[in-house]
Write a protein that holds these residues in place. Structure first.
Motif, mmCIF file in Angstrom:
data_model
loop_
_atom_site.group_PDB
_atom_site.id
_atom_site.type_symbol
_atom_site.label_atom_id
_atom_site.label_comp_id
_atom_site.label_asym_id
_atom_site.label_seq_id
_atom_site.Cartn_x
_atom_site.Cartn_y
_atom_site.Cartn_z
ATOM 1 N N ARG A 1 0.894 -1.364 0.222
ATOM 2 C CA ARG A 1 -0.089 -0.086 -0.065
ATOM 3 C C ARG A 1 0.775 1.260 0.096
ATOM 4 O O ARG A 1 0.283 2.249 0.429
ATOM 5 C CB ARG A 1 -1.029 0.034 0.993
ATOM 6 C CG ARG A 1 -1.927 -1.071 1.316
ATOM 7 C CD ARG A 1 -2.716 -1.028 2.346
ATOM 8 N NE ARG A 1 -3.890 -2.408 2.221
ATOM 9 C CZ ARG A 1 -4.734 -2.579 3.124
ATOM 10 N NH1 ARG A 1 -5.238 -1.561 3.809
ATOM 11 N NH2 ARG A 1 -5.555 -3.659 2.937
ATOM 12 N N GLN B 1 2.597 4.715 -1.405
ATOM 13 C CA GLN B 1 2.141 5.558 -2.152
ATOM 14 C C GLN B 1 2.370 5.460 -3.681
ATOM 15 O O GLN B 1 1.972 5.444 -4.700
ATOM 16 C CB GLN B 1 2.333 7.119 -1.919
ATOM 17 C CG GLN B 1 1.943 8.116 -2.801
ATOM 18 C CD GLN B 1 2.285 9.557 -2.464
ATOM 19 O OE1 GLN B 1 2.786 9.666 -1.327
ATOM 20 N NE2 GLN B 1 1.978 10.496 -3.385
ATOM 21 N N CYS C 1 1.630 7.080 -7.139
ATOM 22 C CA CYS C 1 0.086 7.813 -7.177
ATOM 23 C C CYS C 1 0.203 8.957 -6.628
ATOM 24 O O CYS C 1 1.142 9.431 -6.068
ATOM 25 C CB CYS C 1 -0.448 6.678 -6.213
ATOM 26 S SG CYS C 1 -0.779 4.895 -7.023
ATOM 27 N N GLY D 1 -2.328 11.130 -1.169
ATOM 28 C CA GLY D 1 -3.657 10.845 -0.830
ATOM 29 C C GLY D 1 -4.212 9.515 -1.386
ATOM 30 O O GLY D 1 -5.297 8.958 -1.317
ATOM 31 N N TRP D 2 -3.330 8.750 -2.326
ATOM 32 C CA TRP D 2 -3.686 7.531 -2.937
ATOM 33 C C TRP D 2 -2.440 6.657 -3.011
ATOM 34 O O TRP D 2 -1.340 7.100 -2.493
ATOM 35 C CB TRP D 2 -3.936 8.033 -4.681
ATOM 36 C CG TRP D 2 -5.028 8.849 -4.762
ATOM 37 C CD1 TRP D 2 -5.205 10.265 -4.571
ATOM 38 C CD2 TRP D 2 -6.367 8.356 -5.291
ATOM 39 N NE1 TRP D 2 -6.346 10.508 -5.008
ATOM 40 C CE2 TRP D 2 -6.992 9.412 -5.483
ATOM 41 C CE3 TRP D 2 -6.675 7.243 -5.919
ATOM 42 C CZ2 TRP D 2 -8.581 9.382 -6.110
ATOM 43 C CZ3 TRP D 2 -7.872 7.074 -6.522
ATOM 44 C CH2 TRP D 2 -8.960 8.260 -6.564
ATOM 45 N N HIS D 3 -2.713 5.261 -3.046
ATOM 46 C CA HIS D 3 -1.862 4.446 -3.079
ATOM 47 C C HIS D 3 -2.041 3.190 -3.986
ATOM 48 O O HIS D 3 -3.106 3.091 -4.537
ATOM 49 C CB HIS D 3 -1.516 3.761 -1.491
ATOM 50 C CG HIS D 3 -3.014 3.111 -1.124
ATOM 51 N ND1 HIS D 3 -3.827 3.727 -0.659
ATOM 52 C CD2 HIS D 3 -3.058 1.836 -1.171
ATOM 53 C CE1 HIS D 3 -4.810 2.781 -0.649
ATOM 54 N NE2 HIS D 3 -4.358 1.504 -0.846
ATOM 55 N N CYS E 1 -4.520 3.328 -9.073
ATOM 56 C CA CYS E 1 -4.322 3.898 -7.601
ATOM 57 C C CYS E 1 -5.581 3.799 -6.950
ATOM 58 O O CYS E 1 -6.645 3.878 -7.481
ATOM 59 C CB CYS E 1 -3.738 5.364 -7.739
ATOM 60 S SG CYS E 1 -2.245 5.503 -8.522
ATOM 61 N N VAL E 2 -5.424 3.706 -5.510
ATOM 62 C CA VAL E 2 -6.760 3.548 -4.769
ATOM 63 C C VAL E 2 -6.674 4.915 -3.751
ATOM 64 O O VAL E 2 -5.505 4.996 -3.037
ATOM 65 C CB VAL E 2 -6.668 2.357 -3.887
ATOM 66 C CG1 VAL E 2 -7.784 2.210 -2.911
ATOM 67 C CG2 VAL E 2 -6.906 1.143 -4.790
ATOM 68 N N LYS E 3 -7.768 5.310 -3.680
ATOM 69 C CA LYS E 3 -7.774 6.500 -2.540
ATOM 70 C C LYS E 3 -7.607 5.825 -1.024
ATOM 71 O O LYS E 3 -8.053 5.152 -0.687
ATOM 72 C CB LYS E 3 -8.961 7.085 -2.797
ATOM 73 C CG LYS E 3 -9.222 8.456 -1.890
ATOM 74 C CD LYS E 3 -10.480 9.279 -2.339
ATOM 75 C CE LYS E 3 -10.451 10.507 -1.374
ATOM 76 N NZ LYS E 3 -10.014 11.630 -2.162
ATOM 77 N N ASP E 4 -6.685 6.530 -0.204
ATOM 78 C CA ASP E 4 -6.241 6.346 1.105
ATOM 79 C C ASP E 4 -7.613 6.292 1.786
ATOM 80 O O ASP E 4 -8.613 7.104 1.736
ATOM 81 C CB ASP E 4 -5.371 7.341 1.696
ATOM 82 C CG ASP E 4 -4.016 7.099 1.045
ATOM 83 O OD1 ASP E 4 -3.835 6.033 0.375
ATOM 84 O OD2 ASP E 4 -3.087 7.805 1.357
#
Length: 133
Positions: free
Chosen positions: A19, A21, A24, A27-29, A130-133
């Motif tokens: 996970r 960053q 990205c 605030g994303w990872h 990417c996925v938002k934290d």
């Protein structure tokens, strides 16, 4: 349309942490394998890997993520399957494989409705979402 192809170390910014960053935006990872598995469970209504690919590659789906089969960069060769059959796509996860030279990718194709797990050489290049934290 399809995003870029990245080698694992490059996209992770040489940080092997799940996970991380990576490259990205703040605030994303880069999602790890468990986050992919959670998404697979959600889009398949709990059925799992065996059918989730059908939902993720459905061009008429209304979800925020679609896995468009763009091809892969494998063994120093671009293998674009966007106009041939089968159409394929792999996506990197931040999860390391069983050896230090491998990382886990999730793969989809136009033949089977499944999402498969691959341990791939980090030297291959695949897209990432990417996925938002």
């Amino acid at each position: 349309t399809y995003g870029g192809f990245y080698q694992w170390d490059e996209l992770m910014q040489y940080d092997g942490t799940d996970r991380a960053q990576g490259f990205c935006p703040p605030g994303w990872h880069v999602p790890d394998e468990s986050e992919w598995d959670s998404m697979i469970s959600n889009v398949s209504n709990g059925i799992g890997n065996g059918i989730a690919g059908a939902f993720l590659t459905d061009t008429g789906a209304t979800g925020l993520f679609q896995a468009k089969p763009a091809g892969i960069f494998y063994l120093n060769n671009i293998q674009s399957f966007t106009s041939l059959s089968p159409k394929v796509i792999f996506f990197w996860t931040s999860t390391l494989g069983s050896t230090s030279k491998n990382a886990v990718a999730k793969g989809l194709n136009s033949v089977a409705p499944s999402v498969s797990r691959y341990e791939s050489s980090k030297a291959n290049a695949f897209p990432v979402r990417c996925v938002k934290d």
